[in-house]
Design an enzyme around this catalytic site. Structure first.
Site, mmCIF file in Angstrom:
data_model
loop_
_atom_site.group_PDB
_atom_site.id
_atom_site.type_symbol
_atom_site.label_atom_id
_atom_site.label_comp_id
_atom_site.label_asym_id
_atom_site.label_seq_id
_atom_site.Cartn_x
_atom_site.Cartn_y
_atom_site.Cartn_z
ATOM 1 N N HIS A 181 0.934 -1.220 0.019
ATOM 2 C CA HIS A 181 -0.109 0.117 0.096
ATOM 3 C C HIS A 181 0.860 1.084 -0.162
ATOM 4 O O HIS A 181 1.720 1.306 1.119
ATOM 5 C CB HIS A 181 -1.131 0.150 1.141
ATOM 6 C CG HIS A 181 -1.999 -1.259 1.387
ATOM 7 N ND1 HIS A 181 -3.152 -1.070 1.659
ATOM 8 C CD2 HIS A 181 -1.749 -2.509 0.932
ATOM 9 C CE1 HIS A 181 -3.781 -2.409 1.406
ATOM 10 N NE2 HIS A 181 -2.924 -3.063 0.986
ATOM 11 N N GLU B 54 -0.696 6.685 0.033
ATOM 12 C CA GLU B 54 -1.775 7.049 0.153
ATOM 13 C C GLU B 54 -2.110 8.420 0.712
ATOM 14 O O GLU B 54 -2.235 8.497 1.950
ATOM 15 C CB GLU B 54 -2.851 5.843 0.918
ATOM 16 C CG GLU B 54 -4.236 6.241 1.078
ATOM 17 C CD GLU B 54 -4.976 5.166 1.752
ATOM 18 O OE1 GLU B 54 -4.312 4.345 2.570
ATOM 19 O OE2 GLU B 54 -6.018 5.399 1.856
ATOM 20 N N ASN C 168 -11.444 -1.300 2.359
ATOM 21 C CA ASN C 168 -12.104 -0.639 3.538
ATOM 22 C C ASN C 168 -13.561 -0.732 3.384
ATOM 23 O O ASN C 168 -14.068 -0.262 2.246
ATOM 24 C CB ASN C 168 -11.713 0.769 4.026
ATOM 25 C CG ASN C 168 -10.292 0.449 4.420
ATOM 26 O OD1 ASN C 168 -9.374 0.850 3.744
ATOM 27 N ND2 ASN C 168 -10.053 0.215 6.081
HETATM 28 ZN ZN LIG Z 1 -4.672 0.245 1.867
#
Ligand SMILES: [Zn+2]
Length: 323
Positions: free
Chosen positions: A116, A119, A217
């Site tokens: 990830h 972000e 999410n």
């Molecule tokens: Zn993520």
């Protein structure tokens, strides 16, 4: 109605949330539970485990044992590519050291890597290119997938061009999370958001990179909405990323591309329709993309191995003990 307050801008972990920083006890708890669930759902949901830990773990003695456990459970090695307490720019020797260790541990165990990355709306966050640079230097031959990659959309055309070249050279697949990132990015109380938070899927796809859409999410502090519905994710991706006029083959971002990234594409045509394939598909009352994307399609028929399954949604009250 349950209300979850949005995360503080610029911080990955919302205040007050328990942060998963110590893999040793957590991995021993999570991986056996995951393994049981994967077995229970075999044939219905394809579950793959990823060790999503802070990058700091790869500067510690916990990294090797974690990689061993991930290998034992058939997962992939991962990280949130930022070091707590340090900025993502400039790239520091600690970033290089942690990513190098991650790729070496993965290579030694033939694991894929799932990261990830970036972000954030900070245009100086440049970890995506650092990942590509380390992967190339290490001659990593496993599969690499990077998700989010938000800050790339705020960088200069020259830097974007060079980054896309490096991603292609390193064979990195990209996952955009349109609903999650539009929810989180550019969020400030009392201020209207100025950008959509998503990465450069059009430029990436036309450059030859493999791209997918997804969500990481669902009804939690990082994204207050969602129902784990990939048709809804694709529908919203079309609006947020303008995957239309023409629709071209953008549907593959929710079907074949993720199947390939998960290495499911060799298993009886998962993610694609084929004569003699396993007939896992969704039937909708729509003749065109406009009709498909304009209704929620709650009356869809879902076929698994050619048989219609029960698509009744659970009452929200059944989910109360998960909140
Ligand atoms: Zn993520």
């Amino acid at each position: 109605m349950r209300h979850t307050s949005p995360p503080v801008r610029g911080r990955y972990w919302p205040a007050g949330r328990r942060v998963f920083t110590r893999p040793r006890p957590q991995a021993d708890i999570s991986l056996p539970v995951f393994s049981d669930l994967r077995a229970a759902w075999t044939g219905r949901i394809e579950l793959q485990a990823n060790a999503l830990v802070p990058l700091n773990v790869y500067l510690s003695d916990d990294a090797g044992p974690l990689a061993d456990k991930v290998a034992r459970y058939g997962g992939s090695l991962g990280a949130v590519v930022r070091l707590s307490g340090l900025p993502n720019h400039p790239v520091l020797p600690q970033h290089d050291a942690a990513l190098t260790r991650l790729f070496r541990l993965a290579a030694e165990r033939a694991l894929d890597v799932d990261l990830h990355v970036d972000e954030t709306d900070d245009p100086d966050s440049r970890m995506l290119r650092e990942v590509a640079r380390v992967a190339l230097r290490e001659r990593f031959t496993g599969r690499i997938v990077c998700s989010h990659c938000c800050s790339l959309a705020l960088q200069t055309d020259e830097y974007i061009d060079a980054t896309l070249n490096d991603l292609l050279a390193a064979g990195i697949d990209i996952v955009s999370l349109p609903t999650v990132n539009m929810y989180l990015q550019s969020r400030q109380a009392g201020r209207t958001p100025r950008w959509r938070g998503v990465t450069l899927l059009h430029e990436m796809k036309s450059r030859g990179l493999r791209v997918a859409v997804a969500g990481d999410n669902c009804r939690d502090p990082f994204h207050a909405y969602g129902d784990h519905d990939m048709l809804d994710t694709f529908t919203q991706a079309v609006r947020i990323l303008q995957l239309d006029h023409p629709f071209a083959d953008w549907l593959t971002t929710a079907t074949r591309a993720p199947a390939e990234i998960m290495r499911l594409d060799n298993d009886d045509s998962i993610g694609a329709l084929a004569v003699g394939g396993r007939a896992d598909l969704i039937l909708v009352r729509a003749r065109t993309y406009s009709e498909l994307l304009s209704r929620h399609q709650f009356d869809r028929i879902v076929l698994r191995m050619g048989r219609a399954i029960d698509t009744t949604l659970p009452d929200y009250r059944l989910l109360d003990d998960m909140n």
